[in-house]
Design an enzyme around this catalytic site. Structure first.
Site, mmCIF file in Angstrom:
data_model
loop_
_atom_site.group_PDB
_atom_site.id
_atom_site.type_symbol
_atom_site.label_atom_id
_atom_site.label_comp_id
_atom_site.label_asym_id
_atom_site.label_seq_id
_atom_site.Cartn_x
_atom_site.Cartn_y
_atom_site.Cartn_z
ATOM 1 N N ASP A 49 -35.470 -4.074 -5.192
ATOM 2 C CA ASP A 49 -36.550 -3.120 -4.885
ATOM 3 C C ASP A 49 -36.545 -3.364 -3.203
ATOM 4 O O ASP A 49 -37.513 -2.555 -2.738
ATOM 5 C CB ASP A 49 -37.670 -4.228 -5.276
ATOM 6 C CG ASP A 49 -37.871 -5.404 -4.714
ATOM 7 O OD1 ASP A 49 -36.679 -5.761 -4.103
ATOM 8 O OD2 ASP A 49 -38.823 -6.344 -5.049
ATOM 9 N N SER A 50 -35.451 -3.496 -2.487
ATOM 10 C CA SER A 50 -35.234 -3.037 -1.114
ATOM 11 C C SER A 50 -35.420 -1.627 -0.860
ATOM 12 O O SER A 50 -35.567 -1.284 0.312
ATOM 13 C CB SER A 50 -33.967 -3.712 -0.679
ATOM 14 O OG SER A 50 -32.971 -3.300 -1.511
ATOM 15 N N GLU A 186 -30.396 -15.939 -1.523
ATOM 16 C CA GLU A 186 -30.676 -14.975 -0.273
ATOM 17 C C GLU A 186 -31.168 -16.142 0.764
ATOM 18 O O GLU A 186 -31.897 -17.045 0.764
ATOM 19 C CB GLU A 186 -31.542 -14.206 -0.518
ATOM 20 C CG GLU A 186 -31.880 -13.264 0.705
ATOM 21 C CD GLU A 186 -32.749 -11.832 0.586
ATOM 22 O OE1 GLU A 186 -33.010 -11.659 -0.516
ATOM 23 O OE2 GLU A 186 -32.995 -11.172 1.607
HETATM 24 O O1 KIV Z 1 -33.865 -5.924 -3.248
HETATM 25 C C1 KIV Z 1 -32.465 -6.040 -2.964
HETATM 26 O O2 KIV Z 1 -32.000 -5.340 -2.437
HETATM 27 C C2 KIV Z 1 -32.187 -7.431 -3.114
HETATM 28 C C3 KIV Z 1 -30.942 -7.982 -2.504
HETATM 29 C C4 KIV Z 1 -31.215 -8.066 -1.099
HETATM 30 C C5 KIV Z 1 -30.292 -9.059 -3.146
HETATM 31 O O3 KIV Z 1 -32.928 -8.337 -3.994
#
Ligand code: KIV
Length: 279
Positions: A49-50, A186
């Protein structure tokens, strides 16, 4: 071909079985072309969700919707033929109840073809993780800095120093007991991440959690130098594509302004060239 008709070579039990054997290589992807690039090199592709921040310019992951995840999840599954695709459950789609989580997790899997979901939270999400795994939804958990809780944490901080360490350990044990097949750690101090990795039978996948995790994940746009808004300490740049793109775009703009692009080789003549005579 429907999204669900793709047969995956790598499945959650395979990822789980990599513990102690080989480091689990994971990158995010949000589009078909990037999925095609990372697929041959990765064990897991995460539709994170990044994407809210990286692709849509949102200030955090909080505004990400199910519709955004489904659209990008479909694109990634189309570009992945080898690696296992995991998709994030967006903020607000699973926290209310196990039933809500199942409704949305099953939609994410059915409508995208992703093999499993990832969700944030430890002890308080254990009941939901057990509910999902018992109903055919493999779950990757996400602990430490959980970005959907950035407003509760008060920023993107390291989570698990000193007094917090035992809470993170308890969360890790809880998600494992609930049936998660792996867990992302994380921004967890490296010593704690090493202890968790040693204690759990399921693999840990670290991002800013040191070298002792069972695998690593990075946001692909960060490591390629495409997303440059901010750069956490844990990001290593393996490329500088943002700079390369800037140079290419500047060259294009200059050539259009100088009327040197398009050249004859990019243009269509008004008449066809005379056919060559065959001997
Ligand atoms: O949303 C994302 O890209 C993530 C990673 C940073 C692990 O959760």
């Amino acid at each position: 071909m429907s999204a669900t008709s793709f047969a995956r070579a790598v499945l959650p039990p395979d990822i789980r079985a990599m513990k102690g054997r080989a480091p689990i290589v994971t990158l995010t992807a949000y589009t078909t072309p990037i999925a095609r690039l990372v697929d041959p090199h990765c064990d897991v592709i995460l539709v994170g969700d990044s994407l809210g921040m990286v692709i849509h310019g949102l200030p955090s992951t909080i505004g990400v919707t199910m519709e955004m995840m489904i659209l990008h999840g479909r694109a990634v599954v189309r570009g992945a033929s080898k690696a296992m695709v995991v998709i994030d459950m967006p903020f607000g789609s699973y926290e209310e109840s196990p039933a809500q989580a199942f409704r949305n997790a099953s939609r994410l899997m059915a409508e995208t073809g992703a093999t499993s979901v990832k969700l944030e939270g430890g002890v308080h999400m254990a009941e939901t993780i057990a509910f999902l795994t018992a109903r055919g939804v493999p779950v990757m958990a996400h602990l430490g800095l959980t970005p959907q809780s950035v407003n509760t944490f008060g920023g993107y901080k390291v989570v698990g120093r000193e007094g917090e360490a035992e809470k993170v350990m308890a969360d890790a044990l809880a998600v494992e007991a609930a049936g998660a097949y792996s867990v992302v750690l994380e921004k967890v101090p490296e010593g704690l991440a090493a202890r968790i990795s040693q204690r759990l039978a399921i693999p840990t996948i670290g991002i800013g959690a040191g070298v002792h995790c069972d695998g690593q994940v990075l946001v692909v746009d960060d490591m390629l130098g495409l997303f440059t808004e901010f750069r956490p300490k844990f990001v290593k740049r393996y490329g500088n594509l943002g700079e390369a793109a800037d140079q290419a775009i500047a060259a294009y703009a200059a050539e259009v302004r100088a009327r040197s692009f398009p050249g004859p080789e990019h243009s269509f003549p008004d008449t066809l060239p005379a056919a060559k005579t065959l001997k």
